[in-house]
Design a protein around this motif. Structure first.
Motif, mmCIF file in Angstrom:
data_model
loop_
_atom_site.group_PDB
_atom_site.id
_atom_site.type_symbol
_atom_site.label_atom_id
_atom_site.label_comp_id
_atom_site.label_asym_id
_atom_site.label_seq_id
_atom_site.Cartn_x
_atom_site.Cartn_y
_atom_site.Cartn_z
ATOM 1 N N LEU A 60 36.979 27.088 42.554
ATOM 2 C CA LEU A 60 36.800 28.711 42.854
ATOM 3 C C LEU A 60 37.881 29.599 42.384
ATOM 4 O O LEU A 60 37.387 30.450 41.666
ATOM 5 N N LEU A 61 38.958 29.326 42.166
ATOM 6 C CA LEU A 61 39.998 30.048 41.748
ATOM 7 C C LEU A 61 39.820 30.165 40.191
ATOM 8 O O LEU A 61 40.112 30.964 39.307
ATOM 9 N N LYS A 62 39.395 28.998 39.370
ATOM 10 C CA LYS A 62 39.152 28.813 38.083
ATOM 11 C C LYS A 62 38.124 29.719 37.725
ATOM 12 O O LYS A 62 38.131 30.660 36.626
ATOM 13 N N ARG A 63 36.965 30.073 38.569
ATOM 14 C CA ARG A 63 36.039 30.651 38.387
ATOM 15 C C ARG A 63 36.613 32.144 38.600
ATOM 16 O O ARG A 63 35.886 32.970 37.816
ATOM 17 N N PHE A 64 37.201 32.420 39.428
ATOM 18 C CA PHE A 64 37.507 33.839 39.594
ATOM 19 C C PHE A 64 38.528 34.275 38.399
ATOM 20 O O PHE A 64 38.249 35.429 37.999
ATOM 21 N N ILE A 65 39.507 33.421 37.868
ATOM 22 C CA ILE A 65 40.171 33.557 36.819
ATOM 23 C C ILE A 65 39.011 34.070 35.280
ATOM 24 O O ILE A 65 39.277 34.862 34.706
ATOM 25 N N GLU A 66 38.176 33.164 35.220
ATOM 26 C CA GLU A 66 36.990 33.480 34.122
ATOM 27 C C GLU A 66 36.227 34.845 34.540
ATOM 28 O O GLU A 66 36.189 35.456 33.561
ATOM 29 N N LEU A 67 36.014 34.959 35.582
ATOM 30 C CA LEU A 67 35.437 36.230 36.045
ATOM 31 C C LEU A 67 36.131 37.316 35.906
ATOM 32 O O LEU A 67 35.570 38.551 34.972
ATOM 33 N N LYS A 68 37.278 37.343 36.216
ATOM 34 C CA LYS A 68 38.048 38.665 36.143
ATOM 35 C C LYS A 68 38.273 38.987 34.568
ATOM 36 O O LYS A 68 38.939 40.123 34.242
ATOM 37 N N GLU A 69 38.222 38.037 33.681
ATOM 38 C CA GLU A 69 38.599 38.149 32.323
ATOM 39 C C GLU A 69 37.333 38.779 31.729
ATOM 40 O O GLU A 69 37.436 39.384 30.355
ATOM 41 N N MET A 70 36.264 38.976 32.363
ATOM 42 C CA MET A 70 34.991 39.526 31.720
ATOM 43 C C MET A 70 35.144 41.199 31.671
ATOM 44 O O MET A 70 35.709 41.732 32.773
ATOM 45 N N PRO A 71 34.787 41.800 30.628
ATOM 46 C CA PRO A 71 34.937 43.374 30.359
ATOM 47 C C PRO A 71 34.437 44.077 31.586
ATOM 48 O O PRO A 71 35.113 44.997 31.969
ATOM 49 N N SER A 72 33.321 43.694 32.032
ATOM 50 C CA SER A 72 32.664 44.385 33.224
ATOM 51 C C SER A 72 33.176 44.089 34.549
ATOM 52 O O SER A 72 33.142 44.875 35.580
ATOM 53 N N GLU A 73 34.266 43.283 34.623
ATOM 54 C CA GLU A 73 35.003 42.980 35.961
ATOM 55 C C GLU A 73 36.428 43.685 36.137
ATOM 56 O O GLU A 73 37.084 43.429 35.195
ATOM 57 N N THR A 74 36.703 43.653 37.511
ATOM 58 C CA THR A 74 38.115 44.059 37.862
ATOM 59 C C THR A 74 38.453 42.896 38.482
ATOM 60 O O THR A 74 37.476 41.994 39.036
ATOM 61 N N VAL A 75 39.778 43.091 38.828
ATOM 62 C CA VAL A 75 40.236 41.844 39.750
ATOM 63 C C VAL A 75 39.472 41.897 41.106
ATOM 64 O O VAL A 75 38.922 40.867 41.732
ATOM 65 N N GLU A 76 39.335 43.018 41.719
ATOM 66 C CA GLU A 76 39.057 43.237 43.009
ATOM 67 C C GLU A 76 37.376 42.816 42.943
ATOM 68 O O GLU A 76 36.897 42.322 44.065
ATOM 69 N N SER A 77 36.661 43.555 42.234
ATOM 70 C CA SER A 77 35.252 43.062 41.930
ATOM 71 C C SER A 77 34.895 41.451 41.695
ATOM 72 O O SER A 77 34.084 40.974 42.602
ATOM 73 N N ALA A 78 35.768 40.974 41.184
ATOM 74 C CA ALA A 78 35.502 39.420 40.948
ATOM 75 C C ALA A 78 36.030 38.819 42.247
ATOM 76 O O ALA A 78 35.168 38.030 42.734
ATOM 77 N N VAL A 79 36.988 39.302 42.954
ATOM 78 C CA VAL A 79 37.191 38.454 44.221
ATOM 79 C C VAL A 79 36.111 38.920 45.309
ATOM 80 O O VAL A 79 35.869 37.898 46.069
ATOM 81 N N GLN A 80 35.526 40.268 45.326
ATOM 82 C CA GLN A 80 34.675 40.426 46.226
ATOM 83 C C GLN A 80 33.504 39.612 45.914
ATOM 84 O O GLN A 80 32.733 39.058 46.912
ATOM 85 N N LYS A 81 33.073 39.496 44.752
ATOM 86 C CA LYS A 81 31.805 38.645 44.589
ATOM 87 C C LYS A 81 32.027 37.158 44.990
ATOM 88 O O LYS A 81 31.079 36.624 45.558
ATOM 89 N N LEU A 82 33.175 36.532 44.779
ATOM 90 C CA LEU A 82 33.568 35.142 45.300
ATOM 91 C C LEU A 82 33.563 35.186 46.769
ATOM 92 O O LEU A 82 32.940 34.210 47.284
ATOM 93 N N VAL A 83 34.044 36.222 47.653
ATOM 94 C CA VAL A 83 34.244 36.252 48.859
ATOM 95 C C VAL A 83 32.601 36.395 49.458
ATOM 96 O O VAL A 83 32.291 35.856 50.296
#
Length: 191
Positions: A60-83
């Motif tokens: 899950l945390l690896k996926r979060f790190i990959e998500l937050k690196e995407m240009p369309s994502e912020t740290v908060e939005s990546a966390v919210q998606k995974l939550v």
């Protein structure tokens, strides 16, 4: 010696940070954000109230790190998606916790559990493929931008050289067309 089954191995925060290649403080910041957005302790804690992680948490945390690196994502939005995904998973009934009174249906439920597990595996592989494609696209865009920057610099240099040559030619023409100054006697006697 008896072999242990159904044993969960836990990972310490320091080990998890090392595996994710982030600082422990950064991991703590991310995890606190998960706790804040899920309104509960998202990750497990041990008897001393220290966080501990499972292999699933690592994924899950690896996926979060990959998500937050995407240009369309912020740290908060990546966390919210995974939550949100985690909450959706929690709300689905666990097929393996079926009452023993329903033994005659257990085979059907086991097949459903296997099917669900296979589907989750396929979803994960699709997500991994999309993330890999996005990573390749990002690298391709970076390479394209570097090439474009190099071309722009080359054009700017050519334009600068052209401008320099133009100024030199203009100065040469001006010198050729400049009237020759005659001395006092030459003007006086017309020579």
């Amino acid at each position: 010696m008896k072999e242990l089954t159904d044993v969960i191995e836990f990972i310490t925060p320091k080990e998890m940070a090392k595996e994710l290649e982030v600082a422990p403080e950064t991991l703590r910041k991310y995890v606190n954000l998960f706790d804040k957005l899920s309104e509960k302790d998202f990750f497990k804690r041990d008897n001393q109230n220290a966080r501990i992680y499972t292999a699933e948490d690592k994924v899950l945390l690896k996926r979060f790190i990959e998500l937050k690196e995407m240009p369309s994502e912020t740290v908060e939005s990546a966390v919210q998606k995974l939550v949100d995904e985690s909450n959706a998973t929690i709300e689905t009934p666990n097929v393996l916790e079926i009452d023993s009174k329903q033994n005659e249906d257990s085979e059907v439920f086991q097949q459903l559990a296997l099917l669900q597990s296979n589907m989750l595996g396929e979803y994960k592989s699709l997500i991994d493929q999309v993330l890999e494609d996005n990573k390749e696209l990002k690298e391709g865009m970076k390479e394209l931008m570097e090439n474009q920057k190099a071309q722009m610099e080359e054009l700017a240099k050519k334009e600068s050289d052209r401008e320099k040559k133009y100024k030199e030619e203009l100065e040469r023409i001006q010198k050729e067309n400049e009237p020759v100054k005659k001395g006092f006697f030459a003007r006086m006697f017309g020579k």
